[in-house]
Each structure stands twice: as structure tokens, then as C-alpha cells.
Design a protein around this motif. Structure first.
Motif, PDB file in Angstrom:
ATOM      1  N   ILE A  57     118.684  12.748  82.020  1.00  0.00           N
ATOM      2  CA  ILE A  57     119.145  14.122  82.192  1.00  0.00           C
ATOM      3  C   ILE A  57     117.919  15.021  82.258  1.00  0.00           C
ATOM      4  CG2 ILE A  57     120.476  16.002  81.180  1.00  0.00           C
ATOM      5  CD1 ILE A  57     122.152  13.826  79.770  1.00  0.00           C
ATOM      6  N   THR A  58     117.809  15.755  83.342  1.00  0.00           N
ATOM      7  CA  THR A  58     116.694  16.684  83.471  1.00  0.00           C
ATOM      8  C   THR A  58     117.203  18.101  83.256  1.00  0.00           C
ATOM      9  OG1 THR A  58     117.021  16.786  85.859  1.00  0.00           O
ATOM     10  CG2 THR A  58     115.413  15.198  85.057  1.00  0.00           C
ATOM     11  N   LYS A  62     118.707  23.976  80.364  1.00  0.00           N
ATOM     12  CA  LYS A  62     119.291  24.918  81.325  1.00  0.00           C
ATOM     13  C   LYS A  62     120.751  24.593  81.630  1.00  0.00           C
ATOM     14  CE  LYS A  62     114.971  25.827  83.752  1.00  0.00           C
ATOM     15  NZ  LYS A  62     114.271  25.643  85.025  1.00  0.00           N
ATOM     16  N   MET A  63     121.137  23.336  81.441  1.00  0.00           N
ATOM     17  CA  MET A  63     122.489  22.913  81.788  1.00  0.00           C
ATOM     18  C   MET A  63     123.519  23.295  80.725  1.00  0.00           C
ATOM     19  SD  MET A  63     121.641  19.131  83.294  1.00  0.00           S
ATOM     20  CE  MET A  63     123.338  18.629  83.235  1.00  0.00           C
ATOM     21  N   LEU A  64     123.085  23.436  79.488  1.00  0.00           N
ATOM     22  CA  LEU A  64     124.024  23.730  78.411  1.00  0.00           C
ATOM     23  C   LEU A  64     124.416  25.206  78.432  1.00  0.00           C
ATOM     24  CD1 LEU A  64     122.322  21.802  75.475  1.00  0.00           C
ATOM     25  CD2 LEU A  64     124.364  21.125  76.733  1.00  0.00           C
ATOM     26  N   PRO A  65     125.707  25.484  78.463  1.00  0.00           N
ATOM     27  CA  PRO A  65     126.131  26.887  78.392  1.00  0.00           C
ATOM     28  C   PRO A  65     125.741  27.470  77.027  1.00  0.00           C
ATOM     29  CG  PRO A  65     127.966  25.441  79.002  1.00  0.00           C
ATOM     30  CD  PRO A  65     126.829  24.570  78.598  1.00  0.00           C
TER      31      PRO A  65
END
Length: 108
Positions: A57-58, A62-65
Motif C-alpha cells: 500500500i502506497t 493520504k488514503m485514509l479519510p
């Protein structure tokens, strides 16, 4: 706005709670994974037909709300019976965590 101090403060505050209640089900890094896999195999759970999957997972940060992440933190603290921790209301902990999440900058 530097957030290092707040981040370190929150880590010292929350880490003992996390370690007490969730460390046993959390893989921290590759070394931890190998140690747990060895224990899994020693216990007889690792079979020839066992499938292992790996995900890369990169940019997870930034992906987590952000709001959802904070809600999960507060839910975790409440589930463990904390409305305050070391005289700090969990709403204050949430606000401090929000500052870290929103103001944090990463240098590559």
C-alpha cells in the motif's frame, strides 16, 4: 506548523492503551511478521495449503479519510472505557490528532 511535539505527546499518551488492548493483533513491521509466522508454524497452524497474501500500500496516510480515522480513534478509546485519559478529555485528544493529521507535512 510543526506538529512533531503534538504527535510525540499523543504517541506517549495513546501508545500504552494501544499496546495493552490491540498489540497482540497488530503486525508492526517485517520482523514482527516473520516472528508471528514462525509462531504460527510452530503451533501447527501453517499447512501446505495455507495461502499467504501480501499487499503493498502506497500513500496510506493520504488514503485514509481523516474524519473517519479520528472517529475510529475515539471509538477505540470509548470501547476501552476511556472518556478521559490522564485528565485529558478524549474530545481534546481528537482535536490534537486532527491538528497533526491536517497540518503534518512529509518531506521526500
Amino acid at each position: 506548523m510543526p506538529t512533531t511535539g503534538i504527535s510525540k505527546f499523543l504517541d506517549k499518551l495513546i501508545r500504552p492503551i494501544f499496546d495493552k488492548h490491540a498489540r497482540s493483533i497488530t503486525i508492526i513491521d517485517g520482523v514482527d511478521f516473520i516472528q508471528r509466522l514462525e509462531a504460527y508454524a510452530t503451533s501447527g497452524y501453517l499447512k501446505p495449503k495455507t495461502y499467504l497474501y501480501m499487499f503493498d500500500i502506497t500513500d496510506l496516510y493520504k488514503m485514509l479519510p481523516h474524519e473517519e480515522s479520528l472517529d475510529i480513534l475515539i471509538e477505540f478509546l470509548l470501547q476501552q472505557g476511556y472518556e478521559k485519559f490522564r485528565n485529558i478529555p478524549i474530545d481534546t485528544i481528537r482535536k490534537l490528532a486532527l491538528i497533526v493529521i491536517k497540518e503534518n507535512a512529509f518531506c521526500l
